[in-house]
Design a protein around this motif. Structure first.
Motif, mmCIF file in Angstrom:
data_model
loop_
_atom_site.group_PDB
_atom_site.id
_atom_site.type_symbol
_atom_site.label_atom_id
_atom_site.label_comp_id
_atom_site.label_asym_id
_atom_site.label_seq_id
_atom_site.Cartn_x
_atom_site.Cartn_y
_atom_site.Cartn_z
ATOM 1 N N GLY A 181 0.822 -1.209 0.000
ATOM 2 C CA GLY A 181 0.000 0.000 0.000
ATOM 3 C C GLY A 181 0.855 1.258 0.000
ATOM 4 O O GLY A 181 0.558 2.235 -0.694
ATOM 5 N N ALA A 182 1.945 1.224 0.774
ATOM 6 C CA ALA A 182 2.856 2.376 0.827
ATOM 7 C C ALA A 182 3.524 2.608 -0.522
ATOM 8 O O ALA A 182 3.790 3.751 -0.914
ATOM 9 N N LYS A 185 0.997 4.374 -2.704
ATOM 10 C CA LYS A 185 0.874 5.764 -2.236
ATOM 11 C C LYS A 185 2.087 6.578 -2.657
ATOM 12 O O LYS A 185 1.963 7.748 -3.068
ATOM 13 N N TYR A 186 3.269 5.987 -2.582
ATOM 14 C CA TYR A 186 4.497 6.688 -2.980
ATOM 15 C C TYR A 186 4.395 7.125 -4.442
ATOM 16 O O TYR A 186 4.789 8.242 -4.798
ATOM 17 N N PHE A 188 1.653 7.773 -6.171
ATOM 18 C CA PHE A 188 0.703 8.881 -6.289
ATOM 19 C C PHE A 188 1.313 10.201 -5.794
ATOM 20 O O PHE A 188 0.981 11.267 -6.297
ATOM 21 N N ASP A 189 2.221 10.090 -4.832
ATOM 22 C CA ASP A 189 2.829 11.298 -4.261
ATOM 23 C C ASP A 189 4.013 11.812 -5.070
ATOM 24 O O ASP A 189 4.385 12.986 -4.950
ATOM 25 N N ALA A 220 -4.935 2.691 -1.274
ATOM 26 C CA ALA A 220 -3.942 3.728 -1.554
ATOM 27 C C ALA A 220 -4.204 4.444 -2.877
ATOM 28 O O ALA A 220 -3.478 5.389 -3.213
ATOM 29 N N GLY A 221 -5.214 3.989 -3.641
ATOM 30 C CA GLY A 221 -5.567 4.711 -4.856
ATOM 31 C C GLY A 221 -5.613 3.899 -6.134
ATOM 32 O O GLY A 221 -6.022 4.419 -7.180
#
Length: 498
Positions: A181-182, A185-186, A188-189, A220-221
């Motif tokens: 999940g991280a 997210k990374y 997307f960021d 996470a998207g």
């Protein structure tokens, strides 16, 4: 970022890579139509460059289904992409799925390359695929073990090159849910332009975390999940479609929509299991035969008082009818046809007549006929075209005596007979068969599975035979386990040239 979750089913590609589970084109079309009825958004129909069979299957599936996107897998190789584009020529909605390994392990040992060259190859493949189709998905193989900073560079580069979907596979099933999940997210960021593509999950189950990782990616998207029916796939398998679909349905706080018609889940599960000769484990979530069974007295008491005490899913929500018609030797064609329809199997009147005749024979031997029995009967006619067929089998065995078997085979219309002894009835029967088929064959794996319970049950036999340096897989089913074993062995023989 859309609030709709796309289901990308790879049962016919990643799922079919399981040894012994290969389907012919007709069977693949049958599964593809079931997936369309289930509501799958994208069907990965095959890897066209890998074989003429895969190429033809992608063509025929493209003709057979209407609204789902048909996807073809390639490597980051121009010839692969050319062949995939050709195979997709009849698809109403088409996608090329191309990619390359991005982990340091893959870059060094698989490609003998470096990070910059891999990005160049990835970009070139996407641009080349975009010459053929508007919808290009890129996979970063082994993304689960790829450094996040480098992975973000790859993702940004392929989106800029025209990728509409970017697949982040946990190829080895290594990631922990929080870690996967991280990673999503990374991206997307840190990826410029990530809103121009859909991020997809593709998780394997080597450590039993495929579904958990997939849901972590969605949280996470990620808005596409790559899944298979029953979670089948290489090694320990892939994320199971039915698990993700029912998680979304059960958890009302997950505000995501999808096209899956959950009431088609059970019939699709049984169809895939039957055609691929791959049993569903009894304790499999959602579709296992024990998924809605209660044996503990405490649980039974709770369920009788209120079913919600121990059941979070209504069986009817996945297509399991609590009040299904019980089939016996007194059941008519209409009852059998109804049950076949529920299981997603369609027959012409002539085909139904043949299956009904076989059904009556089985019903005379068994007290209860279950769905697995019906699916076995429905698939039994696949052996009709085999050049080697079992005519008869007689076995004598007992305590304190050596088993003896006599067997009759029909080989391309010619009759052969033989007899042999052995260490048990199965060994004797196989020895007799080997006297007719005079080839050096070795049984490498032999698995027996009862479908339900009882001494009158149909037994399934899965067999792996080595011949001439190659491995062949066979399947047999019969109320007589010795006969089922011989049928499985003959099934293997029919798959290689005598």
């Amino acid at each position: 970022m859309s609030d709709k979750l796309m289901f990308f089913d790879t049962t016919l590609r990643d799922g079919e890579q399981v040894p012994g589970c290969q389907l012919n084109t007709v069977e693949k079309i049958q599964v593809a139509k079931a997936l369309e009825a289930l509501g799958v958004d994208v069907i990965e129909a095959g890897f066209p460059v890998s074989s003429p069979g895969d190429f033809n299957s992608v063509i025929e599936i493209s003709k057979a289904v209407t609204w789902p996107t048909i996807c073809a897998l390639t490597r980051a190789v121009e010839k692969d992409i050319d062949v995939a584009a050709d195979a997709l020529r009849y698809a109403r909605h088409k996608r090329i799925h191309t990619g390359i390994g991005t982990s340091d392990s893959h870059i060094k040992y698989k490609f003998n390359s470096n990070r910059e060259e891999i990005i160049e190859r990835a970009v070139a493949a996407v641009k080349y695929a975009r010459r053929y189709v508007d919808d290009v998905e890129f996979y970063a193989e082994d993304a689960g073990r790829t450094d996040n900073e480098y992975l973000a560079r790859v993702v940004e580069a392929v989106i800029r090159a025209g990728a509409t979907v970017v697949n982040i596979p946990d190829t080895t099933g290594y990631c922990l849910p929080a870690e996967y999940g991280a990673k999503i997210k990374y991206l997307f960021d840190h990826v410029d332009g990530i809103d121009k593509a859909i991020i997809s999950t593709h998780c394997h189950n080597d450590l039993g975390m495929a579904t958990a990782n997939t849901m972590s990616g969605v949280a996470a998207g990620a808005r596409q999940v790559e899944v298979t029916i029953n979670g089948i796939g290489e090694r320990a398998g892939n994320t199971a479609l039915e698990e993700v679909a029912m998680i979304i349905r059960c958890h009302k706080d997950i505000d995501i929509d999808c096209n899956i018609n959950t009431q088609k889940i059970y019939s699709t599960s049984r169809l895939v299991s039957s055609l691929m000769n791959m049993p569903v484990q009894p304790n499999k979530a959602i579709v296992g035969k024990n998924a809605f069974a209660h044996s503990s007295g405490i649980h039974q008491d709770g369920v009788l008082k209120n079913v919600q005490t121990y059941e979070i899913i209504n069986p009817q929500d996945v297509g399991i009818d609590d009040n299904s018609i019980v089939l016996t030797a007194r059941s008519g064609r209409a009852a059998l046809k109804n049950r076949l329809n529920v299981l997603g199997v369609k027959f012409t009147p002539e085909q139904l007549d043949k299956v009904y005749a076989d059904f009556l024979k089985l019903a005379d031997k068994k007290k209860d006929i279950n769905d697995d029995d019906i699916l076995l009967l429905a698939g039994a006619d696949r052996t009709a075209s085999h050049r080697v067929r079992l005519e008869y089998l007689q076995v004598t065995s007992g305590v304190g005596i050596r088993s003896v078997a006599s067997i009759g085979l029909n080989i391309s219309g010619e009759k052969f007979e033989a007899a042999a002894s052995g260490n048990g009835p199965v060994d004797a029967a196989i020895n007799a068969l080997k006297r007719i088929i005079e080839r050096k064959m070795t049984i490498k794996e032999f698995t027996i599975q009862a479908i339900s319970k009882g001494s009158d049950d149909v037994g399934k036999v899965h067999m792996q035979v080595e011949y001439n340096g190659h491995i062949y897989y066979g399947f047999g089913a019969n109320t007589d386990i010795v006969a089922a074993s011989v049928e499985a062995y003959i099934d293997c023989i029919n798959k290689f040239k005598l």
